[in-house]
Design a protein around this motif. Structure first.
Motif, mmCIF file in Angstrom:
data_model
loop_
_atom_site.group_PDB
_atom_site.id
_atom_site.type_symbol
_atom_site.label_atom_id
_atom_site.label_comp_id
_atom_site.label_asym_id
_atom_site.label_seq_id
_atom_site.Cartn_x
_atom_site.Cartn_y
_atom_site.Cartn_z
ATOM 1 N N TYR A 22 1.170 -1.361 -0.184
ATOM 2 C CA TYR A 22 -0.528 0.349 0.255
ATOM 3 C C TYR A 22 0.793 1.047 0.497
ATOM 4 O O TYR A 22 0.546 1.941 -0.576
ATOM 5 N N GLU A 23 1.682 0.933 0.585
ATOM 6 C CA GLU A 23 3.160 2.323 0.690
ATOM 7 C C GLU A 23 3.364 2.734 -0.693
ATOM 8 O O GLU A 23 3.664 3.309 -0.753
ATOM 9 N N ASN A 24 3.793 1.675 -1.676
ATOM 10 C CA ASN A 24 4.311 2.153 -2.937
ATOM 11 C C ASN A 24 2.452 2.161 -4.106
ATOM 12 O O ASN A 24 2.789 3.033 -4.072
ATOM 13 N N ILE A 25 1.311 1.945 -3.143
ATOM 14 C CA ILE A 25 0.700 1.977 -4.568
ATOM 15 C C ILE A 25 -0.101 3.902 -3.798
ATOM 16 O O ILE A 25 -0.409 4.509 -4.825
ATOM 17 N N TYR A 26 0.225 4.092 -2.991
ATOM 18 C CA TYR A 26 -0.550 5.090 -2.361
ATOM 19 C C TYR A 26 0.785 6.089 -2.541
ATOM 20 O O TYR A 26 0.790 6.719 -1.150
ATOM 21 N N PRO A 27 1.951 6.401 -3.094
ATOM 22 C CA PRO A 27 2.886 7.103 -2.847
ATOM 23 C C PRO A 27 2.632 8.469 -2.519
ATOM 24 O O PRO A 27 1.504 9.098 -2.259
ATOM 25 N N LYS A 28 3.482 9.546 -1.877
ATOM 26 C CA LYS A 28 3.851 11.007 -1.696
ATOM 27 C C LYS A 28 3.038 11.879 -2.822
ATOM 28 O O LYS A 28 3.659 10.825 -3.737
ATOM 29 N N ARG A 29 1.862 12.803 -2.310
ATOM 30 C CA ARG A 29 2.207 13.970 -4.142
ATOM 31 C C ARG A 29 2.824 14.339 -4.692
ATOM 32 O O ARG A 29 3.401 14.849 -3.581
ATOM 33 N N VAL A 30 2.933 14.225 -6.068
ATOM 34 C CA VAL A 30 3.711 15.182 -6.064
ATOM 35 C C VAL A 30 2.941 16.641 -6.866
ATOM 36 O O VAL A 30 2.237 16.770 -7.581
ATOM 37 N N LEU A 31 3.338 17.648 -5.804
ATOM 38 C CA LEU A 31 2.752 18.980 -4.899
ATOM 39 C C LEU A 31 3.238 19.874 -5.312
ATOM 40 O O LEU A 31 4.767 20.024 -4.891
ATOM 41 N N PRO A 32 3.125 21.184 -5.718
ATOM 42 C CA PRO A 32 3.603 22.703 -5.244
ATOM 43 C C PRO A 32 4.559 22.446 -3.694
ATOM 44 O O PRO A 32 3.954 22.326 -3.143
ATOM 45 N N GLU A 33 5.762 23.272 -3.766
ATOM 46 C CA GLU A 33 5.587 23.521 -2.282
ATOM 47 C C GLU A 33 5.147 24.178 -1.512
ATOM 48 O O GLU A 33 4.739 25.363 -2.390
ATOM 49 N N GLY A 34 4.946 24.184 -0.576
ATOM 50 C CA GLY A 34 3.622 24.353 0.337
ATOM 51 C C GLY A 34 2.324 24.361 0.431
ATOM 52 O O GLY A 34 1.784 24.892 1.093
ATOM 53 N N ALA A 35 1.896 23.262 -0.887
ATOM 54 C CA ALA A 35 0.185 23.094 -1.065
ATOM 55 C C ALA A 35 0.240 21.689 -0.337
ATOM 56 O O ALA A 35 1.120 21.279 0.868
ATOM 57 N N MET A 36 -1.201 22.251 0.647
ATOM 58 C CA MET A 36 -2.032 21.681 1.735
ATOM 59 C C MET A 36 -2.499 19.947 0.882
ATOM 60 O O MET A 36 -3.264 20.611 -0.068
ATOM 61 N N VAL A 37 -2.534 19.241 1.971
ATOM 62 C CA VAL A 37 -3.881 18.141 0.936
ATOM 63 C C VAL A 37 -4.805 17.940 2.224
ATOM 64 O O VAL A 37 -4.020 17.535 3.461
ATOM 65 N N THR A 38 -6.191 18.444 1.871
ATOM 66 C CA THR A 38 -6.727 18.105 3.512
ATOM 67 C C THR A 38 -8.078 17.721 3.172
ATOM 68 O O THR A 38 -8.779 17.035 2.096
ATOM 69 N N ARG A 39 -9.012 16.980 4.040
ATOM 70 C CA ARG A 39 -9.900 16.680 3.336
ATOM 71 C C ARG A 39 -10.953 17.023 4.693
ATOM 72 O O ARG A 39 -10.875 17.559 5.654
ATOM 73 N N PHE A 40 -12.631 16.713 3.983
ATOM 74 C CA PHE A 40 -13.601 16.273 4.320
ATOM 75 C C PHE A 40 -13.555 15.278 5.078
ATOM 76 O O PHE A 40 -13.842 14.180 4.060
ATOM 77 N N ALA A 41 -14.204 14.217 5.982
ATOM 78 C CA ALA A 41 -14.079 12.976 6.262
ATOM 79 C C ALA A 41 -15.687 13.042 7.219
ATOM 80 O O ALA A 41 -15.216 12.681 7.814
ATOM 81 N N PRO A 42 -16.890 13.062 7.251
ATOM 82 C CA PRO A 42 -17.835 12.667 7.565
ATOM 83 C C PRO A 42 -18.498 11.512 8.163
ATOM 84 O O PRO A 42 -18.493 10.431 6.874
ATOM 85 N N SER A 43 -19.520 11.471 8.490
ATOM 86 C CA SER A 43 -19.604 10.573 8.710
ATOM 87 C C SER A 43 -21.632 9.905 8.329
ATOM 88 O O SER A 43 -21.812 10.755 8.619
ATOM 89 N N PRO A 44 -22.052 8.938 7.708
ATOM 90 C CA PRO A 44 -23.270 8.717 7.493
ATOM 91 C C PRO A 44 -23.705 8.669 8.058
ATOM 92 O O PRO A 44 -24.954 8.359 8.303
ATOM 93 N N THR A 45 -24.193 9.758 9.376
ATOM 94 C CA THR A 45 -24.801 9.596 10.351
ATOM 95 C C THR A 45 -26.310 10.110 10.966
ATOM 96 O O THR A 45 -25.946 11.071 12.104
ATOM 97 N N GLY A 46 -25.594 11.319 9.131
ATOM 98 C CA GLY A 46 -27.077 12.620 9.980
ATOM 99 C C GLY A 46 -26.613 13.309 8.260
ATOM 100 O O GLY A 46 -25.788 13.191 7.558
ATOM 101 N N PHE A 47 -27.335 14.860 8.224
ATOM 102 C CA PHE A 47 -26.917 15.738 7.315
ATOM 103 C C PHE A 47 -25.844 16.704 7.636
ATOM 104 O O PHE A 47 -25.967 16.898 8.996
ATOM 105 N N LEU A 48 -25.546 17.529 6.235
ATOM 106 C CA LEU A 48 -25.326 18.402 6.637
ATOM 107 C C LEU A 48 -25.985 19.676 7.602
ATOM 108 O O LEU A 48 -26.820 20.215 7.330
ATOM 109 N N HIS A 49 -24.739 20.051 8.726
ATOM 110 C CA HIS A 49 -25.337 21.332 9.142
ATOM 111 C C HIS A 49 -24.124 22.222 8.578
ATOM 112 O O HIS A 49 -22.771 22.408 8.442
ATOM 113 N N LEU A 50 -24.476 22.950 9.821
ATOM 114 C CA LEU A 50 -23.673 24.988 9.610
ATOM 115 C C LEU A 50 -22.039 24.429 9.769
ATOM 116 O O LEU A 50 -21.425 24.703 9.402
ATOM 117 N N GLY A 51 -22.053 23.708 11.501
ATOM 118 C CA GLY A 51 -20.427 23.751 11.547
ATOM 119 C C GLY A 51 -20.376 22.424 11.000
ATOM 120 O O GLY A 51 -18.112 22.840 10.923
#
Length: 545
Positions: A22-51
């Motif tokens: 898995y380390e080989n098939i998901y290598p480090k991303r090639v991105l510009p210096e300073g680029a951020m990789v972020t995620r939104f990781a909700p659980s499907p236990t409800g609906f979207l809210h303001l927070g």
């Protein structure tokens, strides 16, 4: 073969793929210096809210403004709490608010329940290293343990000498399996109660907390990982550089940092954003699903707030300098503003619906009448079908209504949300005007005769082709012939000399035409209503007095 390897093969016999794969098939991303990789990781236990919208917007902006990647991950390992349809609603909500996530297929799948074998490969590695073990304790045994710890006034939990199966032998494991006992797999925490961890939170600064000593569950009886373990594995393999999340997760950071270290992963940067608050009297409190309807994503759709207005208000909360930036750049897209993570407040952010409405009014005031018509009609088709029918019946007339006081340096700021518009414009539609309940609230200082005199006489004064200046001069001259001062100033100097002032005359006409005392500009409004409606309504009002 050592005993730890035998235990790992016994518990996870079908897992033959090593973490190196898995380390080989998901290598480090090639991105510009300073680029951020972020995620939104909700659980499907409800609906979207303001927070969650507030958080997702920050994640998306930080990634995309830095030339990085923002991806969506669905954390559905808690199948008991999953709500059918919530994943599609979450995605719809993000699209509604123009929060776009990258497809990111090379680092998928992005649904945790589809990554079971990946997690098990890392669990097996920990078992082989003696850093994890099976625990056969029943819920009843764990409850009895908790009560005993409380009686002895020690920290509760499954750790150290209290961890019954921490050093369980292969022979005992085999026996328990033969007896059909259920088990979970726990991390053998290397933490010590005497040690503390120190890390830098990008929003809250330097933070010092006790090291985790709990032997947390990392794989449940159903074969799915716990949130904590999946979080670490996924953020590592998806090469997340910045874990930006709500401050309610701050207390879990020692567990997550420990998992990153035990698994040999590079730690991401952490930033914990403040909780949305509201004023309740003179004190602040967290927005509540039970008490505050504005926390629900659906509230803004039902009330008819522009998604852009909600987003721009959130930007005011995220970085206080956004307000000045917007004043200097009224026509630039909000995406041109770069969020500074160092300027996000570390304390709870106050959410104010009045401020949101004011921002919404600023945005709608700069829109073309045709755009207002289209957006309002779209909202009415869902929430006010009667008004939708009126809008569809005469689009040109409706666009004239929305164009009142719009073509000027200071356009009228009367629309904050679509649910308020009906009350502002109902009188333009004859069916709604004549069916409106309530009396005409004419100025009380004027007699019935005075009011009728104005209503009957003005029909002969109005000319549709008059300019605004000519119209106003005629109105003043008409009022003067009836005994009204042409200026409020003169009336105040000598009130006994007049019946009233020109404002009283205008108010009588305004109320007769609209059944309201507060309306758009009288001249422009009459132009849209037209001479025929003017004549009919003034006569109708006069007969009812």
């Amino acid at each position: 073969m050592n005993e730890n390897k035998l235990i790992a093969d016994l518990l996870l016999p079908d897992i033959n793929t090593s973490p190196d794969y898995y380390e080989n098939i998901y290598p480090k991303r090639v991105l510009p210096e300073g680029a951020m990789v972020t995620r939104f990781a909700p659980s499907p236990t409800g609906f979207l809210h303001l927070g969650s919208l507030f958080a997702a917007f920050i994640y998306e902006r930080l990634a995309h403004q830095s030339g990085g990647t923002f991806y969506l991950r669905i954390e559905d390992t808690d199948k008991k709490r999953e709500v059918q349809g919530s994943t599609s609603e979450i995605i719809r909500g993000l699209k509604t608010y123009n929060i776009s996530f990258d497809e990111d297929a090379s680092y998928g799948p992005h649904i945790q329940s589809q990554r079971e074998n990946i997690y098990k490969a890392y669990v097996k590695l920990l078992l082989e290293k003696g850093l994890a073990y099976p625990c056969f304790c029943t819920p009843q045994e764990l409850e009895a343990l908790r009560k005993l710890q409380e009686d002895k006034k020690v920290n509760t939990g499954y750790y150290g000498a209290w961890a019954k199966h921490r050093n369980i032998a292969l022979k005992e494991i085999n026996q328990n399996l033969k007896e059909g006992k259920n088990y979970v797999i726990r991390l053998k925490s290397p933490g010590s109660p005497d040690k503390r961890i120190i890390f830098n939170d990008l929003i809250k600064g330097k933070i010092e907390m006790p090291e985790n000593v709990q032997d947390i569950v990392i794989l449940k009886t159903d074969g799915l990982p716990t949130y904590h373990f999946a979080h670490a594995v996924d953020d590592h393999l998806m090469r997340t550089t910045h874990v930006v999340r709500g401050e309610e997760w701050l207390s879990s950071t020692p567990i997550h940092l420990q998992l990153f270290d035990v698994l040999g992963f590079e730690r991401p940067e952490y930033a914990h954003i403040p909780t949305l608050m509201k004023m309740d009297g003179t004190s602040k409190r967290k927005l509540s699903k039970r008490k505050d309807p504005e926390l629900a994503f659906s509230y803004y759709e039902e009330q008819g707030y522009l998604p852009r207005a909600v987003i721009e208000y959130l930007l005011h909360i995220i970085n206080s300098n956004y307000e000045d930036w917007r004043k200097e750049n009224p026509l630039r897209p909000y995406t041109d503003f770069k969020i500074d993570i160092n300027k996000i407040s570390a304390s709870g952010a106050i959410f104010d619906l009045n401020k949101l409405t004011a921002i919404s009014k600023d945005i709608i005031a700069l829109m073309k009448s045709s755009d207002i018509y289209e957006l309002y009609l779209k909202w009415c088709e869902w929430y006010d079908t009667e008004m939708a029918a009126f809008l569809k019946a005469n689009p040109n007339y409706c666009m004239q209504i929305f164009n009142i006081e719009r073509n000027s340096e200071k356009p009228r700021k009367d629309i904050g949300k679509w649910s308020d518009v009906r009350e502002d414009i109902f009188f333009f539609f004859d069916d709604l005007y004549y069916s409106k309940d309530g009396d005409y609230n004419f100025p009380k200082a004027l007699s019935k005769y005075d009011i009728q005199e104005i209503l009957s006489g003005y029909i002969n004064v109005y000319c549709e082709s008059d300019s605004k200046e000519m119209w106003f001069n005629k109105l003043k001259a008409f009022g003067e012939t009836l005994g009204y001062s042409t200026s409020v100033k003169n009336f105040k100097k000598n009130p006994s000399a007049y019946k009233g002032h020109i404002g009283d005359v205008a108010m009588v006409l305004r109320i007769a035409l609209t059944k309201k005392s507060a309306t758009p500009d009288l001249y422009e409004m009459i132009k849209v209503l037209g001479t025929e409606r003017l004549t009919e309504r003034l006569g109708f009002a006069s007969r009812l007095i």
